[in-house]
Motif scaffolding. Structure first.
Motif, PDB file in Angstrom:
ATOM      1  N   TYR A  29       0.839  -1.191   0.000  1.00  0.00           N
ATOM      2  CA  TYR A  29       0.000   0.000   0.000  1.00  0.00           C
ATOM      3  C   TYR A  29       0.881   1.250   0.000  1.00  0.00           C
ATOM      4  N   THR A  30       0.471   2.249  -0.763  1.00  0.00           N
ATOM      5  CA  THR A  30       1.092   3.571  -0.736  1.00  0.00           C
ATOM      6  C   THR A  30      -0.033   4.577  -0.556  1.00  0.00           C
ATOM      7  N   LEU A  31      -0.092   5.185   0.630  1.00  0.00           N
ATOM      8  CA  LEU A  31      -1.198   6.070   0.967  1.00  0.00           C
ATOM      9  C   LEU A  31      -0.707   7.496   1.174  1.00  0.00           C
ATOM     10  N   ALA A  32      -1.567   8.434   0.864  1.00  0.00           N
ATOM     11  CA  ALA A  32      -1.264   9.848   1.093  1.00  0.00           C
ATOM     12  C   ALA A  32      -1.433  10.176   2.567  1.00  0.00           C
ATOM     13  N   SER A  33      -0.535  11.012   3.080  1.00  0.00           N
ATOM     14  CA  SER A  33      -0.613  11.464   4.458  1.00  0.00           C
ATOM     15  C   SER A  33      -0.261  12.950   4.480  1.00  0.00           C
ATOM     16  N   ALA A  34      -0.353  13.553   5.663  1.00  0.00           N
ATOM     17  CA  ALA A  34      -0.049  14.980   5.784  1.00  0.00           C
ATOM     18  C   ALA A  34       0.088  15.327   7.261  1.00  0.00           C
ATOM     19  N   GLY A  35       0.739  16.443   7.526  1.00  0.00           N
ATOM     20  CA  GLY A  35       0.862  16.908   8.898  1.00  0.00           C
ATOM     21  C   GLY A  35      -0.502  17.164   9.523  1.00  0.00           C
ATOM     22  N   GLY A  36      -0.551  17.098  10.845  1.00  0.00           N
ATOM     23  CA  GLY A  36      -1.795  17.364  11.545  1.00  0.00           C
ATOM     24  C   GLY A  36      -2.704  16.164  11.689  1.00  0.00           C
ATOM     25  N   VAL A  37      -2.248  14.979  11.257  1.00  0.00           N
ATOM     26  CA  VAL A  37      -3.008  13.747  11.461  1.00  0.00           C
ATOM     27  C   VAL A  37      -2.123  12.755  12.219  1.00  0.00           C
ATOM     28  N   PHE A  38      -2.748  11.704  12.740  1.00  0.00           N
ATOM     29  CA  PHE A  38      -2.033  10.750  13.571  1.00  0.00           C
ATOM     30  C   PHE A  38      -0.963  10.014  12.773  1.00  0.00           C
ATOM     31  N   SER A  39       0.254   9.958  13.328  1.00  0.00           N
ATOM     32  CA  SER A  39       1.371   9.211  12.743  1.00  0.00           C
ATOM     33  C   SER A  39       1.508   9.501  11.249  1.00  0.00           C
ATOM     34  N   ALA A  40       1.679  10.782  10.949  1.00  0.00           N
ATOM     35  CA  ALA A  40       1.636  11.224   9.555  1.00  0.00           C
ATOM     36  C   ALA A  40       2.793  10.690   8.719  1.00  0.00           C
ATOM     37  N   ALA A  41       3.937  10.390   9.357  1.00  0.00           N
ATOM     38  CA  ALA A  41       5.138  10.076   8.590  1.00  0.00           C
ATOM     39  C   ALA A  41       5.346   8.584   8.344  1.00  0.00           C
ATOM     40  N   ARG A  42       4.566   7.738   9.012  1.00  0.00           N
ATOM     41  CA  ARG A  42       4.788   6.291   8.888  1.00  0.00           C
ATOM     42  C   ARG A  42       3.545   5.560   9.358  1.00  0.00           C
ATOM     43  N   LEU A  43       3.505   4.267   9.080  1.00  0.00           N
ATOM     44  CA  LEU A  43       2.464   3.436   9.670  1.00  0.00           C
ATOM     45  C   LEU A  43       2.782   3.301  11.155  1.00  0.00           C
ATOM     46  N   ASP A  44       1.868   3.746  12.000  1.00  0.00           N
ATOM     47  CA  ASP A  44       2.100   3.692  13.442  1.00  0.00           C
ATOM     48  C   ASP A  44       2.417   2.260  13.884  1.00  0.00           C
ATOM     49  N   PRO A  45       3.397   2.074  14.778  1.00  0.00           N
ATOM     50  CA  PRO A  45       3.763   0.717  15.199  1.00  0.00           C
ATOM     51  C   PRO A  45       2.590  -0.083  15.774  1.00  0.00           C
ATOM     52  N   GLY A  46       1.690   0.578  16.512  1.00  0.00           N
ATOM     53  CA  GLY A  46       0.535  -0.135  17.044  1.00  0.00           C
ATOM     54  C   GLY A  46      -0.404  -0.604  15.941  1.00  0.00           C
ATOM     55  N   THR A  47      -0.643   0.266  14.978  1.00  0.00           N
ATOM     56  CA  THR A  47      -1.475  -0.117  13.835  1.00  0.00           C
ATOM     57  C   THR A  47      -0.833  -1.268  13.070  1.00  0.00           C
ATOM     58  N   ALA A  48       0.491  -1.213  12.924  1.00  0.00           N
ATOM     59  CA  ALA A  48       1.195  -2.299  12.234  1.00  0.00           C
ATOM     60  C   ALA A  48       1.007  -3.623  12.963  1.00  0.00           C
ATOM     61  N   VAL A  49       1.104  -3.607  14.289  1.00  0.00           N
ATOM     62  CA  VAL A  49       0.901  -4.830  15.076  1.00  0.00           C
ATOM     63  C   VAL A  49      -0.537  -5.317  14.924  1.00  0.00           C
ATOM     64  N   LEU A  50      -1.492  -4.393  14.977  1.00  0.00           N
ATOM     65  CA  LEU A  50      -2.902  -4.777  14.837  1.00  0.00           C
ATOM     66  C   LEU A  50      -3.140  -5.466  13.500  1.00  0.00           C
ATOM     67  N   LEU A  51      -2.636  -4.885  12.427  1.00  0.00           N
ATOM     68  CA  LEU A  51      -2.869  -5.448  11.094  1.00  0.00           C
ATOM     69  C   LEU A  51      -2.080  -6.739  10.869  1.00  0.00           C
ATOM     70  N   ARG A  52      -1.046  -6.940  11.643  1.00  0.00           N
ATOM     71  CA  ARG A  52      -0.247  -8.157  11.526  1.00  0.00           C
ATOM     72  C   ARG A  52      -0.826  -9.301  12.356  1.00  0.00           C
ATOM     73  N   LYS A  53      -1.400  -8.987  13.515  1.00  0.00           N
ATOM     74  CA  LYS A  53      -1.753 -10.025  14.482  1.00  0.00           C
ATOM     75  C   LYS A  53      -3.252 -10.327  14.584  1.00  0.00           C
ATOM     76  N   ALA A  54      -4.109  -9.348  14.279  1.00  0.00           N
ATOM     77  CA  ALA A  54      -5.543  -9.618  14.342  1.00  0.00           C
ATOM     78  C   ALA A  54      -5.963 -10.477  13.149  1.00  0.00           C
ATOM     79  N   GLU A  55      -7.168 -11.025  13.218  1.00  0.00           N
ATOM     80  CA  GLU A  55      -7.685 -11.856  12.134  1.00  0.00           C
ATOM     81  C   GLU A  55      -8.317 -10.945  11.086  1.00  0.00           C
ATOM     82  N   LEU A  56      -7.608 -10.753   9.994  1.00  0.00           N
ATOM     83  CA  LEU A  56      -8.077  -9.831   8.958  1.00  0.00           C
ATOM     84  C   LEU A  56      -9.388 -10.335   8.352  1.00  0.00           C
ATOM     85  N   PRO A  57     -10.306  -9.421   8.037  1.00  0.00           N
ATOM     86  CA  PRO A  57     -11.648  -9.815   7.595  1.00  0.00           C
ATOM     87  C   PRO A  57     -11.721 -10.117   6.097  1.00  0.00           C
TER      88      PRO A  57
END
Length: 200
Positions: A29-57
């Motif tokens: 995935y390549t997504l647009a981001s910008a200042g003023g939003v959560f973890s604008a510069a990278r995929l947040d480590p917590g989100t990365a863990v969630l998407l890696r470890k939860a059961e994707l739908p």
């Protein structure tokens, strides 16, 4: 210095558009981001863990909810993996909502991702799944109120996936959810994060 937080409704921080690249389940995935939003510069480590470890739908149908969507990484992954589902991407930050909508178009899901403010979700919608890297830094009382608002809208057989850093209260949130009457399983732990599976 600015007073903006990622949960500011109308951020005044300069946007400084950028792109964030990451992979989930063998998809890039390549997504647009910008200042003023959560973890604008990278995929947040917590989100990365969630998407890696939860059961994707993968292949799921019905309505899915992403609480605190930011620029939309969770929403876009859910929509991409579940083309038969509708994703409600909720965020108080208008810049985050605009980015989520743009990124949904990038993954070919513009018609199935609704990037909306909390009050714009129709009252009669219930969710087959709820996903969130919740905004811990809004404060414990506000976080509890947020979860009290959305978790009751889980379908009877639905499941919610939450990721919380242990040092930011992941275990105490687990206990609070149990005390509130939810079934909670610590599904995974990685890099200091707890992935919680929440059901009725």
């Amino acid at each position: 210095m600015t007073g903006d937080h990622y949960f500011t409704a109308e951020p005044t921080t300069a946007a400084h558009p950028r792109e964030v690249e990451f992979s989930v389940a063998g998809r890039d995935y390549t997504l647009a981001s910008a200042g003023g939003v959560f973890s604008a510069a990278r995929l947040d480590p917590g989100t990365a863990v969630l998407l890696r470890k939860a059961e994707l739908p993968t292949g799921a149908t019905g309505d899915l909810l992403d609480i605190g969507s930011g620029y939309g990484p969770i929403s876009c992954v859910l929509a991409d993996l579940a083309p038969g589902a509708t994703v409600w991407a909720v965020d108080v930050n208008e810049r985050a909502r605009a980015l989520t909508a743009a990124n949904a178009a990038r993954v070919g899901a513009a018609d199935r991702v609704h990037a909306v403010a909390p009050d714009e979700v129709p009252a009669d919608v219930t969710f087959a799944q709820i996903w969130s890297n919740p905004p811990i830094r809004i404060g414990k009382d506000e976080l509890h109120e947020l979860l009290r608002r959305w978790l009751p809208r889980l379908a009877p057989d639905g499941v919610a996936w939450l990721v919380v850093a242990r040092h930011l209260g992941g275990d105490s949130l687990h206990r609070w959810l149990v005390d509130a009457g939810w079934q909670v399983e610590r599904h995974a732990s990685q890099k200091g994060y707890r992935v919680l599976r929440v059901t009725r």
